[in-house]
Design an enzyme around this catalytic site. Structure first.
Site, PDB file in Angstrom:
ATOM      1  N   HIS A 125      -6.949  -8.411  -3.240  1.00 28.14           N
ATOM      2  CA  HIS A 125      -8.290  -7.865  -2.995  1.00 28.14           C
ATOM      3  C   HIS A 125      -8.307  -6.364  -3.230  1.00 28.14           C
ATOM      4  O   HIS A 125      -7.273  -5.698  -3.196  1.00 28.14           O
ATOM      5  CB  HIS A 125      -8.748  -8.170  -1.554  1.00 28.14           C
ATOM      6  CG  HIS A 125      -7.854  -7.577  -0.512  1.00 28.14           C
ATOM      7  ND1 HIS A 125      -6.701  -8.192  -0.099  1.00 28.14           N
ATOM      8  CD2 HIS A 125      -7.927  -6.419   0.192  1.00 28.14           C
ATOM      9  CE1 HIS A 125      -6.104  -7.447   0.816  1.00 28.14           C
ATOM     10  NE2 HIS A 125      -6.828  -6.354   1.004  1.00 28.14           N
ATOM     11  N   ARG A 179      -2.719 -12.194   2.776  1.00 27.21           N
ATOM     12  CA  ARG A 179      -4.044 -11.823   2.260  1.00 27.21           C
ATOM     13  C   ARG A 179      -4.130 -12.155   0.778  1.00 27.21           C
ATOM     14  O   ARG A 179      -3.224 -11.834   0.013  1.00 27.21           O
ATOM     15  CB  ARG A 179      -4.303 -10.313   2.408  1.00 27.21           C
ATOM     16  CG  ARG A 179      -4.408  -9.729   3.794  1.00 27.21           C
ATOM     17  CD  ARG A 179      -5.559 -10.237   4.644  1.00 27.21           C
ATOM     18  NE  ARG A 179      -6.800 -10.588   3.960  1.00 27.21           N
ATOM     19  CZ  ARG A 179      -7.728  -9.716   3.570  1.00 27.21           C
ATOM     20  NH1 ARG A 179      -7.575  -8.424   3.795  1.00 27.21           N
ATOM     21  NH2 ARG A 179      -8.833 -10.115   2.984  1.00 27.21           N
ATOM     22  N   TYR A 212      -0.381  -9.888  -0.119  1.00 23.49           N
ATOM     23  CA  TYR A 212       0.633  -9.369   0.812  1.00 23.49           C
ATOM     24  C   TYR A 212       0.569 -10.119   2.143  1.00 23.49           C
ATOM     25  O   TYR A 212      -0.485 -10.615   2.549  1.00 23.49           O
ATOM     26  CB  TYR A 212       0.480  -7.853   1.020  1.00 23.49           C
ATOM     27  CG  TYR A 212      -0.842  -7.377   1.564  1.00 23.49           C
ATOM     28  CD1 TYR A 212      -1.129  -7.449   2.925  1.00 23.49           C
ATOM     29  CD2 TYR A 212      -1.800  -6.817   0.727  1.00 23.49           C
ATOM     30  CE1 TYR A 212      -2.344  -6.986   3.426  1.00 23.49           C
ATOM     31  CE2 TYR A 212      -3.000  -6.346   1.215  1.00 23.49           C
ATOM     32  CZ  TYR A 212      -3.270  -6.438   2.567  1.00 23.49           C
ATOM     33  OH  TYR A 212      -4.460  -5.985   3.064  1.00 23.49           O
ATOM     34  N   HIS A 257     -10.444  -2.989  -1.760  1.00 22.66           N
ATOM     35  CA  HIS A 257     -11.393  -2.486  -0.764  1.00 22.66           C
ATOM     36  C   HIS A 257     -12.379  -1.540  -1.448  1.00 22.66           C
ATOM     37  O   HIS A 257     -11.987  -0.725  -2.280  1.00 22.66           O
ATOM     38  CB  HIS A 257     -10.658  -1.695   0.324  1.00 22.66           C
ATOM     39  CG  HIS A 257      -9.726  -2.530   1.154  1.00 22.66           C
ATOM     40  ND1 HIS A 257     -10.092  -3.070   2.361  1.00 22.66           N
ATOM     41  CD2 HIS A 257      -8.443  -2.915   0.942  1.00 22.66           C
ATOM     42  CE1 HIS A 257      -9.060  -3.751   2.870  1.00 22.66           C
ATOM     43  NE2 HIS A 257      -8.047  -3.672   2.019  1.00 22.66           N
ATOM     44  N   TYR A 306       0.839  -1.199   0.000  1.00 18.98           N
ATOM     45  CA  TYR A 306       0.000   0.000   0.000  1.00 18.98           C
ATOM     46  C   TYR A 306       0.873   1.247   0.000  1.00 18.98           C
ATOM     47  O   TYR A 306       1.932   1.281   0.634  1.00 18.98           O
ATOM     48  CB  TYR A 306      -0.891   0.039   1.248  1.00 18.98           C
ATOM     49  CG  TYR A 306      -2.060  -0.907   1.189  1.00 18.98           C
ATOM     50  CD1 TYR A 306      -3.219  -0.572   0.503  1.00 18.98           C
ATOM     51  CD2 TYR A 306      -1.988  -2.140   1.818  1.00 18.98           C
ATOM     52  CE1 TYR A 306      -4.295  -1.439   0.450  1.00 18.98           C
ATOM     53  CE2 TYR A 306      -3.060  -3.023   1.773  1.00 18.98           C
ATOM     54  CZ  TYR A 306      -4.205  -2.664   1.084  1.00 18.98           C
ATOM     55  OH  TYR A 306      -5.264  -3.538   1.028  1.00 18.98           O
TER      56      TYR A 306
HETATM   57 FE   LIG Z   1      -6.173  -4.729   2.198  1.00 20.70          FE
END
Ligand SMILES: [Fe+2]
Length: 229
Positions: A152, A149, A139, A154, A100
């Site tokens: 995906h 994870r 990640y 959000h 991110y």
């Molecule tokens: Fe996330």
């Protein structure tokens, strides 16, 4: 006679497999809102909040970001399948390497100076939204040993009152990490989990440039998209 209760559509507030829910689930009884609170218009999205091009996450840098480009499009629908018009849809996501653009992300994967991972748009008169972005990478997170994870995106959906804000996560079909992910699996009903998956829709993409994926969001009812994870 079938007296089995249907499984809840949304995840519980406290889900032991997803460690951080322990820190943020409500420990006091929920406060009942007055009748009509959900219909009370609040501050609407201020003019100028959404700019042309905010839905193209591949054009926010000096050059194109790294990764597999994709168009992500779908419709926002109410219980009866009617379009939810002029509604703010926001997405945020990791870059193609699974990192991110945020100071709290210390994952040892490269940042991409040409990808910030934040997009917003309004649905049109038929409830359609459309984003151009890159496929996010998986990640690691520190929830449990070897926790990763699945890829995906959000989503945040804002109705016409602030208390109507809903969030969810969208996943990709066939991802082997889905079966291991406590967040995805916090949604109790397997069929409801399936409604958090997008589907490959090549015609939604851009010929020779970007793959296409379709993800419709249903706000309520038995076919609703799970909200809250
Ligand atoms: Fe996330």
């Amino acid at each position: 006679m079938n007296d089995m209760k249907p499984l809840p559509l949304d995840p519980p507030y406290d889900w032991p497999g997803y460690g951080s829910t322990r820190l943020r689930f409500p420990r006091e009884p929920l406060v009942a809102l007055p009748a009509g609170a959900f219909d009370r218009p609040g501050p609407l999205v201020p003019g100028g909040f959404v700019h042309a091009g905010d839905n193209d996450l591949t054009r926010h840098g000096k050059t194109l970001p790294l990764g597999e480009r994709m168009v992500l499009a779908g419709r926002l629908l109410d219980t009866d399948g009617r379009p939810v018009r002029r509604s703010l849809v926001e997405i945020w996501q990791a870059n193609a390497s699974g990192r991110y653009h945020h100071p709290a992300d210390n994952h040892d994967a490269p940042l991409d100076p040409n990808f910030q991972g934040l997009g917003r748009t309004f649905t049109d008169d038929d409830g359609w939204y459309r984003f151009v972005t890159v496929k996010p990478g998986a990640y690691p997170w520190q929830n449990h040993p070897h926790a990763w994870r699945p890829a995906h995106v959000h989503f945040s959906l804002l109705g016409n009152a602030p208390i109507q804000r809903l969030v969810t996560q969208m996943y990709f079909p066939g991802d082997p990490l889905l079966a291991l992910d406590p967040v995805f699996n916090s949604v109790p009903d397997p069929a409801a989990r399936g409604r958090m998956l997008c589907s490959l829709a090549l015609e939604t993409g851009i010929e020779g440039v970007a793959l296409g994926y379709r993800f419709d969001i249903v706000l309520a009812g038995t076919r609703s998209t799970p909200l809250g994870p």
